[in-house]
Design a protein around this motif. Structure first.
Motif, PDB file in Angstrom:
ATOM      1  N   GLU A 120       0.851  -1.169  -0.135  1.00  0.00           N
ATOM      2  CA  GLU A 120      -0.044   0.039  -0.087  1.00  0.00           C
ATOM      3  C   GLU A 120       0.830   1.179  -0.121  1.00  0.00           C
ATOM      4  OE1 GLU A 120      -3.171   0.265  -0.655  1.00  0.00           O
ATOM      5  OE2 GLU A 120      -3.246   2.470  -0.067  1.00  0.00           O
ATOM      6  N   PHE A 121       2.058   1.327   0.739  1.00  0.00           N
ATOM      7  CA  PHE A 121       2.819   2.446   0.622  1.00  0.00           C
ATOM      8  C   PHE A 121       3.331   2.464  -0.895  1.00  0.00           C
ATOM      9  CE2 PHE A 121       3.730   1.965   5.416  1.00  0.00           C
ATOM     10  CZ  PHE A 121       3.608   3.397   5.453  1.00  0.00           C
ATOM     11  N   ALA A 122       3.544   1.401  -1.537  1.00  0.00           N
ATOM     12  CA  ALA A 122       4.165   1.877  -2.905  1.00  0.00           C
ATOM     13  C   ALA A 122       2.880   2.382  -3.755  1.00  0.00           C
ATOM     14  CB  ALA A 122       4.514   0.390  -3.373  1.00  0.00           C
ATOM     15  N   ARG A 123       1.837   1.700  -3.472  1.00  0.00           N
ATOM     16  CA  ARG A 123       0.684   2.340  -4.375  1.00  0.00           C
ATOM     17  C   ARG A 123       0.560   3.945  -4.155  1.00  0.00           C
ATOM     18  NH1 ARG A 123      -1.352  -3.047  -3.750  1.00  0.00           N
ATOM     19  NH2 ARG A 123      -2.386  -2.711  -1.544  1.00  0.00           N
ATOM     20  N   GLN A 124       0.588   4.229  -2.957  1.00  0.00           N
ATOM     21  CA  GLN A 124       0.329   5.670  -2.451  1.00  0.00           C
ATOM     22  C   GLN A 124       1.329   6.715  -2.926  1.00  0.00           C
ATOM     23  OE1 GLN A 124      -1.673   6.778   1.334  1.00  0.00           O
ATOM     24  NE2 GLN A 124      -2.912   4.739   1.320  1.00  0.00           N
ATOM     25  N   LEU A 125       2.496   6.142  -3.118  1.00  0.00           N
ATOM     26  CA  LEU A 125       3.629   6.781  -3.240  1.00  0.00           C
ATOM     27  C   LEU A 125       3.994   6.730  -4.818  1.00  0.00           C
ATOM     28  CD1 LEU A 125       6.158   6.227  -0.159  1.00  0.00           C
ATOM     29  CD2 LEU A 125       4.886   8.327  -0.908  1.00  0.00           C
ATOM     30  N   ASP A 126       3.192   5.916  -5.536  1.00  0.00           N
ATOM     31  CA  ASP A 126       3.548   5.831  -6.963  1.00  0.00           C
ATOM     32  C   ASP A 126       3.271   7.223  -7.509  1.00  0.00           C
ATOM     33  OD1 ASP A 126       4.008   4.464  -9.305  1.00  0.00           O
ATOM     34  OD2 ASP A 126       1.920   3.775  -9.895  1.00  0.00           O
ATOM     35  N   GLY A 127       4.414   7.548  -8.553  1.00  0.00           N
ATOM     36  CA  GLY A 127       4.099   8.853  -9.267  1.00  0.00           C
ATOM     37  C   GLY A 127       4.821   9.973  -8.312  1.00  0.00           C
TER      38      GLY A 127
END
Ligand SMILES: NC(=O)c1ccc[n+]([C@@H]2O[C@H](COP(=O)([O-])OP(=O)(O)OC[C@H]3O[C@@H](n4cnc5c(N)ncnc54)[C@H](OP(=O)(O)O)[C@@H]3O)[C@@H](O)[C@H]2O)c1
Length: 253
Positions: free
Chosen positions: A17-24
């Motif tokens: 979830e950290f990766a998804r929210q920091l994507d971009g």
């Protein structure tokens, strides 16, 4: 948050979830866990470039090997998310002490060593963000005789100390303390019966925990208690009155 983001335990739950929210927002991800297939599957869903590193962080020497691999890929870490974790054995029922040592390595030594190896570089460059995933379980004693709460208490104390030590340097260090959160954690720990018999209102989703952790770290907060319920409970759980009550009940039992 910006720059190269290292996430341990990114193959599931909060780490993914950290990766998804920091994507971009991140310029590069370094995703670490044992299940590389899961890391690669996650990488395919992200727009930010990803380096996948397989590492069992419960093994002695693993933080050094991880940092060597990061250097070999010519990356320096701007954001460290120390997230990998498990429930661990009951301290009074340990039959295999190597399991106990691996738990302590994963939950404490690895977390501390990655802070020790990576924060000085962040300080030199004048920017860094560190989120160490602790737990509400690290805020009060429980009667389950585990080492999970004490391990998380260490992570909270260490993060608080590093937060003070890095003030004014551009580096923020935060201990993120979730309560019960929907991830794979309880399934891996064999605690699904307990999970299924607990009320829904004590459970939060990973997205809420991660959003609150990222916002709190950005503000430079040393400790984030995630979830309104747990923020409300925290002062009570930490009160002398409550601790006295627990000890009295445990004593009678
Ligand atoms: N879920 C909760 O209720 C809750 C509450 C408070 C705190 N937390 C904390 O939140 C953090 C994330 O847990 P989660 O809830 O997201 O659980 P999860 O869904 O089970 O994910 C745990 C992650 O840790 C990785 N991991 C476990 N052992 C590892 C090892 N030896 N080496 C490398 N990576 C390892 C797993 O990857 P591989 O299996 O692929 O290696 C996985 O990616 C943990 O520190 C946990 O203690 C969770």
């Amino acid at each position: 948050m910006k720059g190269t983001v290292l996430i341990t335990g990114a193959s599931a739950g909060l780490g993914a979830e950290f990766a998804r929210q920091l994507d971009g927002k991140a310029t590069h991800f370094i995703l670490v866990a044992r299940r590389v297939d899961k890391l690669k599957a996650l990488a395919e869903t992200l727009t930010t470039p990803v380096t996948v590193i397989e590492q069992d962080l419960s093994l002695p020497g693993s933080p050094e090997r991880l940092c060597q691999a990061i250097t070999a890929h010519r990356h320096s870490v701007d954001v460290l998310i120390n997230n990998a974790g498990i429930a661990g054995p009951n301290l009074l029922e340990v039959s295999d002490f190597s399991t106990q040592r691996m738990f302590e390595q994963l939950m404490m030594q690895t977390v501390a060593e990655l802070c020790s190896r990576l924060i000085p570089g962040m300080r030199e460059r004048g920017y860094g963000r560190v989120i160490n995933i602790a737990s509400v379980a690290g805020r009060f004693p429980s009667s389950d005789s585990g080492n999970y709460g004490p391990a998380k208490a260490y992570v909270i104390a260490m993060s608080e100390e590093l937060n003070v030590a890095t003030r004014g340097s551009g580096v923020h260090v935060t201990a993120l303390c979730p309560g019960f959160t929907h991830t794979e954690f309880h399934e891996v720990a064999g605690l699904m019966t307990e999970k299924n018999s607990s009320p829904n209102w004590i459970w939060y989703d990973a997205a809420t925990v991660v959003r609150e952790g990222l916002a709190g770290c950005e503000k430079g907060r040393p400790i984030i208690i995630s979830g309104r319920l747990y923020r409300w409970l925290d002062p009570l759980l930490r009160s002398t009155l409550f601790r006295g009550l627990i000890l009295r009940i445990a004593g009678r039992a």
